[in-house]
Design an enzyme around this catalytic site. Sequence first.
Site, PDB file in Angstrom:
ATOM      1  N   ALA A 155     -36.401 -34.865  67.537  1.00  0.00           N
ATOM      2  CA  ALA A 155     -35.023 -35.378  67.626  1.00  0.00           C
ATOM      3  C   ALA A 155     -34.501 -35.237  69.062  1.00  0.00           C
ATOM      4  O   ALA A 155     -35.228 -35.523  70.016  1.00  0.00           O
ATOM      5  CB  ALA A 155     -34.135 -34.683  66.600  1.00  0.00           C
ATOM      6  N   CYS A 156     -33.272 -34.760  69.214  1.00  0.00           N
ATOM      7  CA  CYS A 156     -32.659 -34.709  70.554  1.00  0.00           C
ATOM      8  C   CYS A 156     -33.412 -33.791  71.504  1.00  0.00           C
ATOM      9  O   CYS A 156     -33.222 -33.869  72.722  1.00  0.00           O
ATOM     10  CB  CYS A 156     -31.215 -34.245  70.462  1.00  0.00           C
ATOM     11  SG  CYS A 156     -30.160 -35.469  69.713  1.00  0.00           S
ATOM     12  N   SER A 157     -34.224 -32.886  70.982  1.00  0.00           N
ATOM     13  CA  SER A 157     -34.943 -31.952  71.852  1.00  0.00           C
ATOM     14  C   SER A 157     -36.326 -32.462  72.238  1.00  0.00           C
ATOM     15  O   SER A 157     -37.122 -31.720  72.821  1.00  0.00           O
ATOM     16  CB  SER A 157     -35.072 -30.597  71.153  1.00  0.00           C
ATOM     17  OG  SER A 157     -33.797 -30.064  70.922  1.00  0.00           O
ATOM     18  N   SER A 158     -36.613 -33.709  71.940  1.00  0.00           N
ATOM     19  CA  SER A 158     -37.971 -34.231  72.184  1.00  0.00           C
ATOM     20  C   SER A 158     -38.401 -34.103  73.637  1.00  0.00           C
ATOM     21  O   SER A 158     -39.563 -33.781  73.928  1.00  0.00           O
ATOM     22  CB  SER A 158     -38.045 -35.700  71.749  1.00  0.00           C
ATOM     23  OG  SER A 158     -37.815 -35.824  70.361  1.00  0.00           O
ATOM     24  N   SER A 334     -32.696 -37.627  73.004  1.00  0.00           N
ATOM     25  CA  SER A 334     -33.513 -36.839  73.949  1.00  0.00           C
ATOM     26  C   SER A 334     -33.376 -37.298  75.395  1.00  0.00           C
ATOM     27  O   SER A 334     -33.693 -36.549  76.321  1.00  0.00           O
ATOM     28  CB  SER A 334     -34.984 -36.904  73.536  1.00  0.00           C
ATOM     29  OG  SER A 334     -35.480 -38.212  73.703  1.00  0.00           O
TER      30      SER A 334
END
Length: 375
Positions: A155-158, A334
């Site tokens: 998700a956003c931390s990819s 991300s």
Amino acid sequence: MTHAVITGTGLYTPAHAIDNEALVASFNTWVDKENARHANAIERGERESLVHSSTEFIVKASGIHSRYVLDAEGILDPERMRPRLPQRANEENSIQCEMGLAAAREALDRALVAASDIDLVIVACSNLERSYPAVAVELQAALGAGGYAFDMNVACSSATFAIETAANAIGNGNVKRALVVNPEICSAHLNFRDRDSHFIFGDACTAIVIEADDVAVATSRFEILGTRLVTRYSNAIRNNAGFLNRVTDSDPLAEDKLFLQEGRRVFKDVCPMVAQLITDHLASLQITGDQLARLWLHQANRHMNDLIARRVLGADPMPGQAPVILDRYANTSSAGSIIALHLHHDDLADGALGVVCSFGAGYSAGSVLLRKAKK
Ligand code: CO8
């Protein structure tokens, strides 16, 4: 152990922008039509009337003024309210490959690296347009890169998770040069009919060249001094779209097959988790928050970033110390923290320390400590 350095970043920004005024006008037109269509049921108390969205709320609650998208027309059409992206033939470059090519070429140019010298390509993002073949393998071929390639999704931390993966591959000697690419088409997974979230996301793609310091030629680079990742399970941000949808006989177009969140809960859970992650990470490297020249934070909400920056730095950030790009890009998942890094690093002096930090669904969060250096 070989040290990894970031020698170039790149950014692809879609040509279309939608400001809050246009987005809210389309949403409110749809609300009025729906309420008129169901006027009798609303009158009988069988149905709640829908409520208008407001530009004032969006700016005050999130700090977002505008967002870039691959297709504005389909999103703003109150009869459609989703982007219109024609299906491509298998022989054409896929959309994410095309976005990735644009961002990657800029990153490679800045790093003074030929695509053929890349031996690891990671496509890391929240939503992949197909299961296989991996978009990363397609991008590897389109660029003429060597080695191997794979997709990953945190998700956003990819992006931060992929930076750690690439830095480790370089550190253990398997790889000399890696390319991390984050093609985010958030508009395709956003419910533009949901008042609580219709304003949150935008589209963009970032790219990062990471090399072993002994082969890097770019004079300006960032040494990766350390990475730290954390995950903690939560349903507060969820999307049930997946390959089992066609066999579970659930409605593939239902709202739970799009982005859904409890925004306030996310805010409360994630801010302390992220501030702790960065503070602990710095402490493990004998660094204190007041030594940081820059915080390139994930770009979801202006207030979240202010709060996290205050906790990490021990004081309100100086102007430009925690750059904001969500005002015109919105949340690009991300890509957000990497856009901030890409657009806000040229002025840093040699030896300056900075942290790239992402956070989002999972929950997941990643911290990458960088030091500006000259060859
Ligand atoms: N217009 C006017 N009023 C509104 C609107 C609107 N559009 N929306 C809500 N309101 C009203 C509500 O009804 C409520 O009214 P009342 O007080 O009368 O009940 C009031 O405004 C307050 O509502 P909220 O409590 O929901 O508002 P908040 O102040 O909490 O702000 C935010 C909402 C902006 C969503 C905020 O909570 C936030 O940003 N939270 C953090 C979110 C976050 O960081 N999420 C991370 C998600 S990103 C991620 O992980 C990646 C996922 C993968 C990407 C997928 C791509 C699609």
